[in-house]
Write a protein that holds these residues in place. Structure first.
Motif, PDB file in Angstrom:
ATOM      1  N   GLY A 331       0.813  -1.213   0.000  1.00 40.81           N
ATOM      2  CA  GLY A 331       0.000   0.000   0.000  1.00 40.81           C
ATOM      3  C   GLY A 331       0.847   1.263   0.000  1.00 40.81           C
ATOM      4  O   GLY A 331       0.417   2.310  -0.466  1.00 40.81           O
ATOM      5  N   SER A 332       2.079   1.170   0.524  1.00 35.25           N
ATOM      6  CA  SER A 332       3.023   2.286   0.519  1.00 35.25           C
ATOM      7  C   SER A 332       4.387   1.752   0.912  1.00 35.25           C
ATOM      8  O   SER A 332       4.547   0.580   1.242  1.00 35.25           O
ATOM      9  N   LEU A 333       5.385   2.623   0.891  1.00 31.86           N
ATOM     10  CA  LEU A 333       6.729   2.258   1.344  1.00 31.86           C
ATOM     11  C   LEU A 333       6.955   2.608   2.803  1.00 31.86           C
ATOM     12  O   LEU A 333       7.882   2.098   3.430  1.00 31.86           O
ATOM     13  N   LEU A 334       6.119   3.489   3.338  1.00 28.31           N
ATOM     14  CA  LEU A 334       6.300   3.972   4.701  1.00 28.31           C
ATOM     15  C   LEU A 334       5.046   3.719   5.519  1.00 28.31           C
ATOM     16  O   LEU A 334       3.931   3.922   5.035  1.00 28.31           O
ATOM     17  N   SER A 335       5.220   3.308   6.760  1.00 23.46           N
ATOM     18  CA  SER A 335       4.086   2.969   7.610  1.00 23.46           C
ATOM     19  C   SER A 335       3.160   4.157   7.828  1.00 23.46           C
ATOM     20  O   SER A 335       1.942   4.006   7.908  1.00 23.46           O
ATOM     21  N   GLU A 336       3.710   5.379   7.877  1.00 26.87           N
ATOM     22  CA  GLU A 336       2.856   6.540   8.159  1.00 26.87           C
ATOM     23  C   GLU A 336       1.926   6.885   7.003  1.00 26.87           C
ATOM     24  O   GLU A 336       0.986   7.655   7.150  1.00 26.87           O
ATOM     25  N   PHE A 337       2.193   6.276   5.818  1.00 26.63           N
ATOM     26  CA  PHE A 337       1.319   6.512   4.676  1.00 26.63           C
ATOM     27  C   PHE A 337       0.153   5.526   4.651  1.00 26.63           C
ATOM     28  O   PHE A 337      -0.762   5.673   3.856  1.00 26.63           O
ATOM     29  N   LYS A 442      12.044   9.843   1.662  1.00 25.30           N
ATOM     30  CA  LYS A 442      11.846   9.743   3.109  1.00 25.30           C
ATOM     31  C   LYS A 442      12.348   8.410   3.648  1.00 25.30           C
ATOM     32  O   LYS A 442      12.928   8.349   4.739  1.00 25.30           O
ATOM     33  N   LEU A 443      12.133   7.335   2.872  1.00 28.93           N
ATOM     34  CA  LEU A 443      12.596   6.021   3.314  1.00 28.93           C
ATOM     35  C   LEU A 443      14.123   5.977   3.349  1.00 28.93           C
ATOM     36  O   LEU A 443      14.715   5.407   4.277  1.00 28.93           O
ATOM     37  N   ALA A 444      14.766   6.596   2.361  1.00 29.59           N
ATOM     38  CA  ALA A 444      16.238   6.641   2.330  1.00 29.59           C
ATOM     39  C   ALA A 444      16.784   7.468   3.498  1.00 29.59           C
ATOM     40  O   ALA A 444      17.840   7.154   4.057  1.00 29.59           O
ATOM     41  N   PHE A 445      16.072   8.528   3.882  1.00 32.16           N
ATOM     42  CA  PHE A 445      16.488   9.349   5.021  1.00 32.16           C
ATOM     43  C   PHE A 445      16.311   8.576   6.336  1.00 32.16           C
ATOM     44  O   PHE A 445      17.147   8.652   7.242  1.00 32.16           O
ATOM     45  N   LYS A 446      15.237   7.798   6.381  1.00 31.06           N
ATOM     46  CA  LYS A 446      14.912   7.048   7.597  1.00 31.06           C
ATOM     47  C   LYS A 446      15.833   5.848   7.774  1.00 31.06           C
ATOM     48  O   LYS A 446      16.243   5.517   8.891  1.00 31.06           O
ATOM     49  N   ASP A 447      16.172   5.153   6.688  1.00 24.66           N
ATOM     50  CA  ASP A 447      17.009   3.947   6.751  1.00 24.66           C
ATOM     51  C   ASP A 447      18.277   4.193   5.942  1.00 24.66           C
ATOM     52  O   ASP A 447      18.248   4.226   4.711  1.00 24.66           O
ATOM     53  N   LYS A 448      19.393   4.369   6.635  1.00 24.91           N
ATOM     54  CA  LYS A 448      20.648   4.752   5.984  1.00 24.91           C
ATOM     55  C   LYS A 448      21.223   3.638   5.105  1.00 24.91           C
ATOM     56  O   LYS A 448      22.176   3.878   4.357  1.00 24.91           O
ATOM     57  N   ARG A 449      20.655   2.446   5.170  1.00 21.45           N
ATOM     58  CA  ARG A 449      21.123   1.374   4.281  1.00 21.45           C
ATOM     59  C   ARG A 449      20.645   1.583   2.848  1.00 21.45           C
ATOM     60  O   ARG A 449      21.161   0.943   1.925  1.00 21.45           O
ATOM     61  N   LEU A 450      19.660   2.445   2.644  1.00 24.31           N
ATOM     62  CA  LEU A 450      19.072   2.644   1.319  1.00 24.31           C
ATOM     63  C   LEU A 450      19.624   3.900   0.644  1.00 24.31           C
ATOM     64  O   LEU A 450      19.611   4.986   1.219  1.00 24.31           O
ATOM     65  N   ASP A 451      20.121   3.723  -0.589  1.00 23.14           N
ATOM     66  CA  ASP A 451      20.498   4.840  -1.454  1.00 23.14           C
ATOM     67  C   ASP A 451      19.599   4.825  -2.678  1.00 23.14           C
ATOM     68  O   ASP A 451      19.385   3.757  -3.283  1.00 23.14           O
ATOM     69  N   VAL A 452      19.076   5.985  -3.051  1.00 24.31           N
ATOM     70  CA  VAL A 452      18.204   6.091  -4.220  1.00 24.31           C
ATOM     71  C   VAL A 452      18.784   7.110  -5.183  1.00 24.31           C
ATOM     72  O   VAL A 452      19.133   8.229  -4.786  1.00 24.31           O
ATOM     73  N   GLU A 453      18.900   6.717  -6.454  1.00 20.50           N
ATOM     74  CA  GLU A 453      19.357   7.637  -7.497  1.00 20.50           C
ATOM     75  C   GLU A 453      18.308   7.687  -8.592  1.00 20.50           C
ATOM     76  O   GLU A 453      17.856   6.654  -9.086  1.00 20.50           O
TER      77      GLU A 453
END
Length: 505
Positions: A331-337, A442-453
């Motif tokens: 439904g989304s990538l982030l729980s708050e959504f 937002k997910l990349a900011f929240k979880d430092k293991r993720l990089d998005v380009e």
């Protein structure tokens, strides 16, 4: 430079490649679109050349019709004259001619399995293949082959396949108010994704996915049950329990009568697609041309689409059933959504790009809340075991090829303790085309293991990010391991030229 593993995602024959950009297509002449073909089939024109007669076709007769202007093809025992369809076929005439005058079932399953050919070609139906006369066996000769109670090797294999320790089985038991159907798969990797249950009226159907096969229980229940039921899996022993609620607290003398293919183990490639009607619950804009659809499963269905697999959506359009493959998303990538919170086992989400000049997606977009869409059982060969002990995950997506990555991202960041890094390179035409850009950032900011380009092929002049198309230059920096010997998985999805270029690089 890191080589992309040969088992990239999706696999070369996966219908997700079809969904993301299609098999190789050829330019069609003006007036040869799918809608034009539907109009022709409804015009009353004789498309078989038999003036409405249906005939029985022998192999010898079928072989005679192997030319472009006289082309018959057999699919699952039915013979079609596809000559009128030649100019309308998106894959071109050459692809159809590969099966001219022969049984094209296997070729069809490799390339077109998701196409509803019965509806598309019903006006081209010539008839059924003739049944070959049975060859009488000399049972005296068979008896001579059995020495000292030992069966020939082929018979031993068949016997073990049916009676051996790996063949699944089922049983049932009851209380005053409940009926429990227990399936013994004899496999320890069974989970809730492995079982699909549908019951309509008195028909009960349970499909259990066991490796590359499907074990089917298909029964006409002897008594009525309520719509809702529960499914439980005991993974340690490979046991599945399906608990049905009786409508009346009476004792059942028997579970029911067997229906088609009951208690059979069938290769998945040989099974037809089974559909159930799902209700449209919500539809929201994600980009200027992409919508998030939420469909609710019937209360009498248990279906959870495994990560990396897809389903088929089916809609009647101008009297013809049109089918397209899509990969469900979260439904989304982030729980708050995730508002309101909806249980995953009852709702399926799809991110779908609407092609306004297309046939299927505009019809899908016109659906109103409460309307129904037919949804198939899942298909696909992506294995969750690929994530075991994974340390570096590289995701390459173009456009709606991002959709398979959604559940992969959710699962990777939540359920893989060994994971060190996830890198997503997301290709689009413009900034307005980027699906869930805010959520990804937002997910990349929240979880430092993720990089998005983000990479754009037609950016505005103010764009400061990467631009261009997939290339060795772009990937050389992107595909770098966290450690020299770390375990790596590369997943790639998008239009066919994109995935082929990515795999070659």
């Amino acid at each position: 430079m890191l080589n992309v593993p040969s088992q990239s995602f999706p696999a070369p024959r996966s219908q997700q490649r079809v969904a993301s950009g299609g098999r190789s297509k050829v330019p069609l002449k003006q007036g040869r679109s799918l809608m034009d073909w539907i109009r022709l089939t409804k015009s009353g024109k004789d498309l078989t050349g038999l003036k409405g007669r249906l005939i029985e076709v022998t192999e010898e007769e079928l072989k005679k019709h192997n030319k472009k202007d006289d082309c018959w093809i057999c699919i699952r025992g039915f013979v079609y004259n596809v000559s009128p369809y030649m100019e309308y076929h998106p894959g071109g005439e050459d692809e159809l001619m590969r099966a001219a005058g022969s049984d094209g079932t296997e070729l069809f399953d490799q390339v077109h399995r998701w196409v509803n050919y019965e509806s598309m070609l019903k006006e081209c139906l010539v008839g059924r293949m003739a049944i070959k006369p049975a060859v009488l066996k000399d049972y005296r000769e068979e008896e001579k082959k059995v020495l000292n109670g030992m069966l020939p090797k082929s018979q031993v294999t068949d016997t073990l396949a049916k009676e051996g320790p790996s063949y699944p089985s089922y049983d049932w038991f009851q209380t005053n108010s409940l009926v429990t159907i227990a399936i013994y798969t004899k496999q320890k990797d069974i989970n809730l994704d492995s079982i699909i249950v549908d019951h309509q009226d008195d028909s009960f159907r349970a499909e259990t996915i066991i490796k590359d096969c499907l074990y089917l229980i298909h029964i006409g229940l002897s008594h009525e049950v309520q719509e809702d039921f529960s499914v439980r899996v005991v993974e340690s022993v490979g046991k599945i329990e399906i608990v049905l609620k009786k409508k009346e607290n009476t004792s059942w003398d028997f579970l029911g009568h067997p229906l088609e293919n009951h208690n059979s183990l069938i290769p998945r490639k040989d099974t037809g697609l089974y559909y159930r009607k799902c209700q449209l619950i919500s539809k929201e804009n994600v980009t200027h041309d992409t919508r998030l659809f939420c469909l609710m499963l019937p209360p009498s269905t248990h279906l959870q689409v495994p990560i990396g697999q897809h389903v088929y959506l089916k809609l009647p359009i101008t009297g013809t059933e049109i089918v397209k493959p899509y990969t469900p998303v979260s439904g989304s990538l982030l729980s708050e959504f995730k508002e309101p919170v909806l249980p995953n086992n009852k709702y399926i989400y799809f991110l779908i790009k609407i092609y306004h000049t297309g046939l299927f997606t505009p019809e899908l977009d016109r659906l109103q809340i409460g309307d129904f869409v037919s949804v198939s059982s899942p298909e696909g060969n992506f294995k969750i075991s690929k994530f075991q002990e994974l340390e570096d995950l590289f995701l390459l997506a173009a456009g709606t090829g991002f959709t398979p990555m959604v559940k992969i991202l959710n699962y990777a960041l939540t359920d893989i303790p060994s994971l060190r890094k996830v890198k997503l390179m997301f290709f689009n035409k413009t900034e307005d085309d980027i699906i869930w850009r805010s959520q990804l950032e937002k997910l990349a900011f929240k979880d430092k293991r993720l990089d998005v380009e983000f990479v754009l092929s037609a950016p505005i002049s103010e764009w400061n990010g990467k631009q261009g198309h997939i290339s060795p230059a772009l990937l050389s920096e992107f595909l770098k391991r966290n450690l020299d010997k770390s375990k790596v998985l590369v997943c790639i999805c998008g239009p066919v030229p994109f995935t082929e270029q990515g795999v070659r690089t």
